[in-house]
Design a protein around this motif. Structure first.
Motif, PDB file in Angstrom:
ATOM      1  N   THR A   1     -19.495 -36.121  44.633  1.00 22.12           N
ATOM      2  CA  THR A   1     -18.415 -35.320  45.210  1.00 22.12           C
ATOM      3  C   THR A   1     -18.891 -33.877  45.344  1.00 22.12           C
ATOM      4  O   THR A   1     -19.877 -33.479  44.737  1.00 22.12           O
TER       5      THR A   1
ATOM      6  N   ASN B   1     -18.096 -29.784  44.962  1.00 19.28           N
ATOM      7  CA  ASN B   1     -17.198 -28.870  44.262  1.00 19.28           C
ATOM      8  C   ASN B   1     -16.899 -27.641  45.128  1.00 19.28           C
ATOM      9  O   ASN B   1     -17.349 -27.544  46.270  1.00 19.28           O
TER      10      ASN B   1
ATOM     11  N   ARG C   1     -21.573 -32.906  43.016  1.00 14.37           N
ATOM     12  CA  ARG C   1     -21.329 -33.183  41.606  1.00 14.37           C
ATOM     13  C   ARG C   1     -21.569 -34.669  41.330  1.00 14.37           C
ATOM     14  O   ARG C   1     -21.185 -35.513  42.148  1.00 14.37           O
TER      15      ARG C   1
ATOM     16  N   VAL D   1     -21.190 -38.433  40.122  1.00 13.83           N
ATOM     17  CA  VAL D   1     -20.009 -39.296  39.938  1.00 13.83           C
ATOM     18  C   VAL D   1     -20.335 -40.559  39.139  1.00 13.83           C
ATOM     19  O   VAL D   1     -19.472 -41.386  38.915  1.00 13.83           O
TER      20      VAL D   1
ATOM     21  N   GLY E   1     -13.851 -36.969  36.654  1.00  8.84           N
ATOM     22  CA  GLY E   1     -14.161 -37.331  38.035  1.00  8.84           C
ATOM     23  C   GLY E   1     -15.264 -38.368  38.191  1.00  8.84           C
ATOM     24  O   GLY E   1     -15.708 -38.645  39.295  1.00  8.84           O
TER      25      GLY E   1
ATOM     26  N   THR F   1     -16.568 -41.967  38.617  1.00  4.84           N
ATOM     27  CA  THR F   1     -15.913 -43.166  39.155  1.00  4.84           C
ATOM     28  C   THR F   1     -16.711 -44.438  38.878  1.00  4.84           C
ATOM     29  O   THR F   1     -16.224 -45.539  39.088  1.00  4.84           O
TER      30      THR F   1
ATOM     31  N   PRO G   1     -16.439 -31.719  32.676  1.00  4.17           N
ATOM     32  CA  PRO G   1     -16.297 -31.112  34.009  1.00  4.17           C
ATOM     33  C   PRO G   1     -17.177 -29.878  34.187  1.00  4.17           C
ATOM     34  O   PRO G   1     -17.831 -29.720  35.226  1.00  4.17           O
TER      35      PRO G   1
ATOM     36  N   ASP H   1     -20.265 -29.408  36.893  1.00  3.08           N
ATOM     37  CA  ASP H   1     -20.301 -28.278  37.836  1.00  3.08           C
ATOM     38  C   ASP H   1     -21.610 -27.508  37.713  1.00  3.08           C
ATOM     39  O   ASP H   1     -22.233 -27.147  38.714  1.00  3.08           O
TER      40      ASP H   1
END
Ligand code: UTP
Length: 301
Positions: free
Chosen positions: A2, A4, A10, A12, A56, A58, A150, A154
């Protein structure tokens, strides 16, 4: 991956190495993996997958070994159990049971022999491919109200390198941990890592920052692991593979975690986690706290 706010990508995917022998918790762990020991009413592993999902992630790969396949079952649907709860009208438990199968996509692969943490991460290579990924050790987790992952994800998206997490330990206890040598950065609680030392004596320790069981790694770690010879304890150590990348110029940063961490790999830490999380539970906490106070005060047995 994903993207940011700053446009960086980022990770996953996460790997949970859970194929170790758990010798510090024997005999409980002879037949039951330490990752499945219950903390209140859910296994340790569920807290870890919840932590990953909340950050986040998955896609979660569980690295398992002999006698450990029941770990994967925990994240499957259980239509028979769900039907019974529905009949009974126990909708709260029904939602809890269903939730475990909806947290993330769970995959598994085997580490044929427990040859070390580095080796366990190495068996994830083909599943992960060329993307950065997180590693979450299977016996520790962070408090849900004080997330760590998180900010690690990042930071890795910004640097493209390795991101570690540290806790400050009492300087007299450095010989129990992997300890980092560091330089400070302009950002509070973010450090640049210049080296890692396994279990140094207090006199030799370059800091009091101990490595915690969360890592975000670039896919280049797989080649480094493949080139890593067995190190301390005859095991292929993740620390050695990371040190090789550091020496080759990969940026390595660490975040100093100030929140609460539960370490369930040994009986004392496990008992502390059970009590700390039980007193926080909305459904049990009040009664448990009252009982605990009386028990500790000597009024109950
Ligand atoms: P630990 O150092 O806690 O080892 O591994 P362990 O075998 O689980 O426990 P003790 O020290 O004997 O009591 C850290 C993590 O790495 C995994 C473990 O399952 C744990 O989550 N691991 C370790 C593997 O998956 N494979 C290995 O070969 C070694």
């Amino acid at each position: 991956m994903t993207t940011n706010a700053s446009g960086a990508r980022r990770a996953v995917k996460a790997v949970i190495p859970a194929a170790g022998l758990a010798t510090r918790f024997l005999p409980a762990t002879k037949a039951v993996p330490k990752e499945l020991l219950p903390v209140v009413d859910r296994p340790v592993l569920q807290y870890i997958v919840e932590e990953a999902a909340a950050a986040g992630i998955t896609d979660v790969l569980l690295v398992t070994g002999r006698g450990k396949t029941s770990m994967v079952d925990h994240f499957d649907r259980r239509p028979d159990v769900e039907a019974r709860l529905e009949e009974k009208g126990d909708l709260e438990r029904l939602a809890e049971v269903r939730r475990t199968s909806e947290l993330a996509n769970i995959y598994t692969c085997r580490q044929g022999e427990p040859l070390g943490l580095g080796h366990a991460v190495g068996v994830a290579a083909s599943h992960i491919g060329g993307e950065p990924f997180a590693v979450l050790l299977g016996d520790e987790f962070c408090d849900v109200d004080e997330p760590l992952l998180p900010s690690m994800l990042d930071l890795q998206a910004q640097t493209g390198g390795i991101v570690l997490a540290f806790v400050e330990v009492d300087p007299s206890e450095t010989s129990r941990y992997g300890i980092a040598s560091i330089e400070t950065t302009d950002t509070e609680d973010v450090v640049k890592v210049t080296g890692l030392v396994e279990k140094p004596s207090p006199a030799e320790a370059p800091s009091n920052l101990a490595v915690l069981g969360r890592y975000v790694l670039p896919a280049t770690i797989f080649d480094a692991i493949a080139d890593t010879k067995p190190g301390s304890g005859g095991e292929i150590q993740l620390t050695d593979a990371m040190a090789a990348l550091l020496a080759d110029g990969t940026p390595v940063h660490g975040i100093v975690y100030r929140g609460h961490r539960y370490d369930t790999g040994m009986p004392l830490g496990y008992l502390q986690a059970v009590v700390q999380l039980a007193v926080k539970r909305p459904d049990l906490g009040e009664e448990f706290r009252r009982w605990l106070g009386e028990f500790v005060g000597g009024g109950k047995g």
